[in-house]
Design an enzyme around this catalytic site. Sequence first.
Site, PDB file in Angstrom:
ATOM      1  N   LYS A 289       0.846  -1.205   0.000  1.00 54.45           N
ATOM      2  CA  LYS A 289       0.000   0.000   0.000  1.00 54.45           C
ATOM      3  C   LYS A 289       0.877   1.250   0.000  1.00 54.45           C
ATOM      4  O   LYS A 289       2.012   1.201   0.472  1.00 54.45           O
ATOM      5  CB  LYS A 289      -0.851   0.026   1.283  1.00 54.45           C
ATOM      6  N   ARG A 363     -10.288 -11.550   1.995  1.00 56.68           N
ATOM      7  CA  ARG A 363     -11.142 -12.603   1.427  1.00 56.68           C
ATOM      8  C   ARG A 363     -10.464 -13.966   1.507  1.00 56.68           C
ATOM      9  O   ARG A 363     -11.146 -14.996   1.560  1.00 56.68           O
ATOM     10  CB  ARG A 363     -11.529 -12.237  -0.015  1.00 56.68           C
TER      11      ARG A 363
HETATM   12  N1  BES Z   1      -8.044  -3.800   4.413  1.00 51.96           N
HETATM   13  C1  BES Z   1      -8.215  -3.420   3.071  1.00 51.96           C
HETATM   14  C2  BES Z   1      -9.519  -2.695   2.803  1.00 51.96           C
HETATM   15  C3  BES Z   1      -9.632  -1.288   3.344  1.00 51.96           C
HETATM   16  C4  BES Z   1      -9.168  -0.218   2.634  1.00 51.96           C
HETATM   17  C5  BES Z   1     -10.292  -1.064   4.526  1.00 51.96           C
HETATM   18  C6  BES Z   1      -9.306   1.056   3.107  1.00 51.96           C
HETATM   19  C7  BES Z   1     -10.454   0.229   5.010  1.00 51.96           C
HETATM   20  C8  BES Z   1      -9.960   1.292   4.306  1.00 51.96           C
HETATM   21  C9  BES Z   1      -8.216  -4.643   2.163  1.00 51.96           C
HETATM   22  O1  BES Z   1      -7.433  -5.692   2.568  1.00 51.96           O
HETATM   23  C10 BES Z   1      -7.704  -4.202   0.818  1.00 51.96           C
HETATM   24  O2  BES Z   1      -6.632  -3.704   0.769  1.00 51.96           O
HETATM   25  N2  BES Z   1      -8.519  -4.353  -0.209  1.00 51.96           N
HETATM   26  C11 BES Z   1      -8.174  -3.928  -1.521  1.00 51.96           C
HETATM   27  C12 BES Z   1      -8.683  -4.954  -2.494  1.00 51.96           C
HETATM   28  C13 BES Z   1      -8.228  -4.716  -3.906  1.00 51.96           C
HETATM   29  C14 BES Z   1      -6.745  -4.902  -4.018  1.00 51.96           C
HETATM   30  C15 BES Z   1      -8.956  -5.683  -4.807  1.00 51.96           C
HETATM   31  C16 BES Z   1      -8.817  -2.573  -1.784  1.00 51.96           C
HETATM   32  O3  BES Z   1      -9.971  -2.374  -1.403  1.00 51.96           O
HETATM   33  O4  BES Z   1      -8.146  -1.711  -2.338  1.00 51.96           O
HETATM   34 ZN    ZN Z   2      -5.415  -5.501   1.965  1.00 48.66          ZN
END
Ligand code: BES
Ligand code: ZN
Length: 512
Positions: A289, A363
Amino acid sequence: MILNLLKKELKDISCQSLIVFTKSSAGKDRLATIANSDLSKKYASLLEEKTISGKALEAVTIREANFGGFRNLIFIGLGEDKDLDQEGLRQAAAAAYDALKALKVKEAIISFDGVKGTTKEAPSFVKALAEGLTLASYSFDQLKSKKAKVTTAKAKSDEESEGQKLQIHVVSRAAQEKSVKAAFQEGIITAECVNFARYLGDMPGNLMTPKILAEEAQKAAQGTKIKVTVWDKNRIIKEKMGGLLGVSLGSSEEPRFIIMEYKGGKTHQKPLIFVGKGLTFDSGGISIKPSAGMEEMKFDMCGGANVIGTMLAAARLKLDVNLIGLVPSTENMPGPSANKPGDVCFARNGKSFEVNNTDAEGRLILADALSYASEQDPGMIIDAATLTGAMVVALGNIHTGYFTRDKELKTSIEKAAKISGELVWNMPLTDQHLKDMKGTYADLSNMSAGKGAGSATATAFLEQFVGEGIPWAHFDIAGTGWAVGNRLNYCTKKGASGVMLRTFVELAKSYE
Ligand code: BES
Ligand code: ZN
Ligand code: ZN
């Protein structure tokens, strides 16, 4: 804070401060919870000038009012009588708590009678009052080193009185009625469990690892009827939880799978299973990230924390249902053994998936937990997860989006959320969403082939791990899990909210 409910007449009490709820209903006596003409007379000008207007969340403090046995008076607005619901009172209670804090008093009386007309509604309103006060009393400051030591006697006594707990006595003519008493206690217990879940969420990643989270669940369950079982890495491997294991490989912290069982119902009752995402830190892994805001990813275990809190609340409330709480817990880090984009893992139910983005890890760990849940012959499965950024885009930090294909369950959820006061929004889930989640080399891909509807395609992925015919709902709390204090005054500005716990307790209460 110490909170209790008393049957007493105001005229027989002396206390540092008195909270009076006020209403903005025109033509009526605005002092909602204290029909006292002396008080109306004394503050006639303030009422006339609308310094005390009664509008929702207004707080007017009169220091040294010396009214009867009360030194200070605090008027808290409830708004229009016809608009007042339990959520309104919950927020008014938090406003009252903040006013007491600002006044730095250590003891207060809250006059409850008159908040809402009929006695039929008294229990639900007194519960909301207890919840609002208890939720507002939460703070997370245990990681700040103590203030420099004080040496003078004066400063010392100040410090001691600082340490003294705030005592709030709610007085009501109905204080001895069984239903009112029980509702008041229920409000305190539920909110205390929310506060515990918030504490788990607010702890930083280095102090709330999967191992510590599991220990916290074990400690908190002591003295309750909950049986806690914790699986370590070896057991997770043996149990074929390839999703949870894969995500954990980039971290030096071991994963855990937390199982909490509560048998309050009949032996033959199928359990209601709660599943919560317990990502104690989500760096994104190899698909790392951006740094800005990454610290917030300590909150990626809030689904898990809120499930642990739900289980504790159910046990403390002695609900007569069978429940299981499951929390797959791990860090998501980019260490040398981490999942790489393109890697293929096998979940517990035998289905394979490509890890095309290591940041879509929630997931993967939920896949194993949902498979395990489905094996337990459940009557229903409910999960909560900070799953997708797309949910934040869709609903912001206002509503929690939930997905279910089960109409009856949808009705139960709407009912439960109405009682709890937590805002939820039903999101679409169809076979179309699954089409985007097909793998090229494996059964599934953890990344959608399409661009939009990221929360729904993630849910379609999860659905592949839920057994046929089991009523299931998924709650994506990515937007509402923390930092909702700008909207809800009983939540902290930046911290964990404990969202959905109150609704989950309501769901458990209505589960048959
Ligand atoms: N934990 C994150 C989701 C998240 C993002 C929660 C911002 C709260 C605030 C999750 O694991 C994630 O990073 N999801 C990705 C999925 C994508 C790569 C398909 C996302 O939502 O960007
Ligand atoms: Zn994530
Ligand atoms: Zn995550």
